[in-house]
Design an enzyme around this catalytic site. Structure first.
Site, PDB file in Angstrom:
ATOM      1  N   SER A 172       0.839  -1.195   0.000  1.00 15.82           N
ATOM      2  CA  SER A 172       0.000   0.000   0.000  1.00 15.82           C
ATOM      3  C   SER A 172       0.877   1.250   0.000  1.00 15.82           C
ATOM      4  CB  SER A 172      -0.967  -0.040   1.189  1.00 15.82           C
ATOM      5  OG  SER A 172      -1.941   0.968   1.093  1.00 15.82           O
ATOM      6  N   GLU A 181      -8.909  -4.358  -4.819  1.00 16.54           N
ATOM      7  CA  GLU A 181      -8.265  -3.354  -3.977  1.00 16.54           C
ATOM      8  C   GLU A 181      -9.250  -2.289  -3.488  1.00 16.54           C
ATOM      9  OE1 GLU A 181      -5.226  -3.513  -2.987  1.00 16.54           O
ATOM     10  OE2 GLU A 181      -3.936  -4.418  -4.501  1.00 16.54           O
ATOM     11  N   HIS A 206      -7.994  -5.196  -0.300  1.00 14.70           N
ATOM     12  CA  HIS A 206      -6.732  -4.500  -0.055  1.00 14.70           C
ATOM     13  C   HIS A 206      -6.180  -4.839   1.326  1.00 14.70           C
ATOM     14  CE1 HIS A 206      -3.784  -1.256  -0.423  1.00 14.70           C
ATOM     15  NE2 HIS A 206      -4.116  -0.857   0.787  1.00 14.70           N
TER      16      HIS A 206
END
Length: 563
Positions: free
Chosen positions: A236, A373, A482
């Site tokens: 991330s 995501e 995610h």
């Protein structure tokens, strides 16, 4: 009887020796000690820079000037000041019914990782070293340096102990040293606007990371690591940080004439075409932060900055939380407000331009995404239940985009449940009429597009790419969401854990993910074949990276959609 007693005494003495705390020597004669945790020597909470306090608040990190002598590196340091991640998870609970949709074996570790950031302090520039037990200084093991994520508003190295990587590297016969670095986030690490730009202290969080890498270059050999075989990786915002370390100073990743790192892995993140540090978005964020902190934004830039430096940590922490949580979830507005931005210094130009013009560190890398995501971020628009609602929300998010640009996004991502995210689930998982649409937009805008930009721009280095689909049809509304891969890498050794750990450890050792893994051969990405590994729960397949080409390409070219 005497010989038996001697044998027992020797055995006890040997056990005591084996249980002794591991040590390392820094600066020639300064001895620090750590903790033996099974097969892993751990050294936690090692300072790599002077505390960024008082006049050093918001400024680039300064070299550590203290002594390491006698340091008991037994415990993680506090996290840097940041948004409370527990608040974020609580809001997701309320918005999505997280407790109902995420299986317990996943939900628990998510909250465990958040707990790693509960204790906070501005004195936070510390790192941690994990190595195979008994490693000697001359071992020259590859080094894996972890940069955590958290949307550039939260995160902590304490949430990601390196034991799992070190243990698996031992099992593979490819031992590594694992290092994790704290860095400042939110306004403490990425304050933008005219005042901080004029002062020359933009992107302090990136400089924290680089200072940590410089410490590794100077000191990791004392722990048995090889400073000439360092891999940086993150997830991330950590992966986005890796991307920006690749383009830092136009691709100059050297320090004292040597490379700071030699390979990289980017999990669910890449470069973003942010506007520069003194543009509208950072100025808005700066002024809101100053207002919430009780500073007069009508005063001169220097006076406002001096006011912010005079406030207590708790006042600034409250100010950041007030700003972050002003919207339902608040993550995306904050995500676009803080983060690495071009400043003419460490980031000399727009990120996409730096990659496309070849101004990046020429090292092999892996880059990949989770299939869904955007589902974890889509709650920011839960109240948008019609196309006009979504358009209005997009106009807020894409504040610098034309109406034509926004209309094109809406046409490329229609309100058709079967093409939304979670992908490949037909009409299912529609939490609201627009949820899957928004999730698809966010998936491709923030994650898929930057990955493809990098792949197309870096033809002169070896690169591999992947897509994880292992939670497909297992988690309602969220899909392969995610951040889920962190659970398998750091908390739960099931399912795809072997794929992540073994491929990545091999890459750290050989700059090739395929050596000694006993996994499917992962072919390099090429422009012609677009080879991509698809990671499943128990097996993997090779596929082609050819999904949603038109929509993703639109984000690659229309950079005004980003703030």
């Amino acid at each position: 009887m005497v010989s038996k007693s001697l044998f027992l005494a020797a055995a006890v003495n040997l056990a005591g020796v084996l249980a002794q705390a591991p040590t390392a020597v820094l600066n020639g004669n300064e001895v620090i000690s750590g903790v033996l945790e099974g097969k892993v020597d751990t050294f936690k909470g090692i300072p790599f820079a002077d505390p960024p306090l008082n006049d050093l608040r918001f400024k680039h990190p300064q070299p550590f000037t203290g002594s390491y002598q006698g340091l008991k590196a037994n415990d993680f340091s506090p996290a840097c000041m940041q948004l409370d991640p527990g608040n974020s998870l609580t809001l997701l609970d309320k918005a999505l019914g997280l407790a109902k949709v995420i299986p317990e074996e996943f939900r628990g570790p998510l909250y465990d990782m958040a707990k790693g950031t509960v204790s906070m302090n501005e004195d936070c520039l510390y790192l941690n070293v994990f190595r195979p037990a008994g490693t000697k200084p001359d071992a020259k093991l590859p080094v894996m340096v972890w940069i955590y994520g958290g949307a550039f508003v939260y995160g902590s190295s304490a949430a990601y102990p390196g034991n799992s990587y070190v243990k698996e590297s031992i099992n593979m016969g490819q031992p590594v040293v694992f290092v994790s670095i704290n860095y400042r986030t939110g306004p403490f690490g990425f304050l933008g606007g005219d005042a901080i730009t004029a002062e020359g202290n933009t992107n302090a969080g990136l400089h924290d990371q680089r200072k940590g890498l410089e410490w590794v270059s100077d000191n990791i050999a004392n722990f048995g690591g090889d400073p000439d075989k360092v891999m940086i990786f993150g997830e991330s915002a950590g992966a986005m940080s890796v991307a920006h370390q690749l383009i830092a100073y136009g691709g100059d990743n050297t320090y004292n004439g040597k490379k700071l790192f030699h390979s990289a892995i980017l999990q669910s993140g890449g470069p973003l075409p942010y506007h520069d540090s003194s543009s509208v978005g950072p100025d808005i964020s700066y002024n809101r932060f100053a207002q919430y902190a009780g500073c007069d934004t009508s005063a001169s830039a220097n006076d406002t900055l001096e006011c912010l430096r005079s406030k207590s940590s708790s006042v600034l922490h409250d100010a950041q939380n007030s700003y972050d949580l002003k919207d339902l979830f608040g993550l995306l507005p904050q995500f676009l407000g803080f983060g690495p931005r071009p400043d003419g210094n460490i980031i000399p130009d727009a990120a996409y331009e730096l990659f496309r013009s070849g101004r990046y560190a020429k090292v092999p890398y892996i880059s990949g995404n989770q299939e869904d995501e955007g589902t974890a971020f889509a709650p920011v628009a839960l109240n948008a239940t019609t196309t006009p609602h979504v358009k209005k929300w997009l106009q807020y998010i894409f504040y610098d985009a034309s109406e034509a640009s926004i209309d094109r996004v809406l046409s490329l991502y229609p309100q058709t449940l079967s093409v939304g995210s979670p992908f490949r689930t037909g009409i299912l998982n529609a939490l609201t009429p627009q949820f899957k649409r928004v999730a698809a937009i966010l998936s491709d805008m923030l994650f898929q597009s930057p990955r493809r930009v990098m792949l197309s721009a870096t033809k002169d280095v070896n690169r591999w790419t992947y897509l994880s689909t292992h939670l497909h049809n297992l988690v309602p509304f969220l899909g392969t969401f995610h951040g889920n891969e962190l659970i398998f890498q750091f908390n739960v050794n099931i399912g795809p854990a072997n794929s992540y750990l073994r491929y990545f450890i091999s890459f750290a050792n050989h700059h090739d993910p395929n050596v000694g893994t006993n996994l499917l051969q992962w072919d390099q990405y090429t422009d012609e074949g677009k080879e991509m590994l698809e990671i499943h729960m128990t097996d993997n397949v090779m596929r082609t990276d050819d999904y949603r080409i038109e929509g993703i390409s639109n984000f690659e070219t229309d950079v005004n959609l980003y703030g």
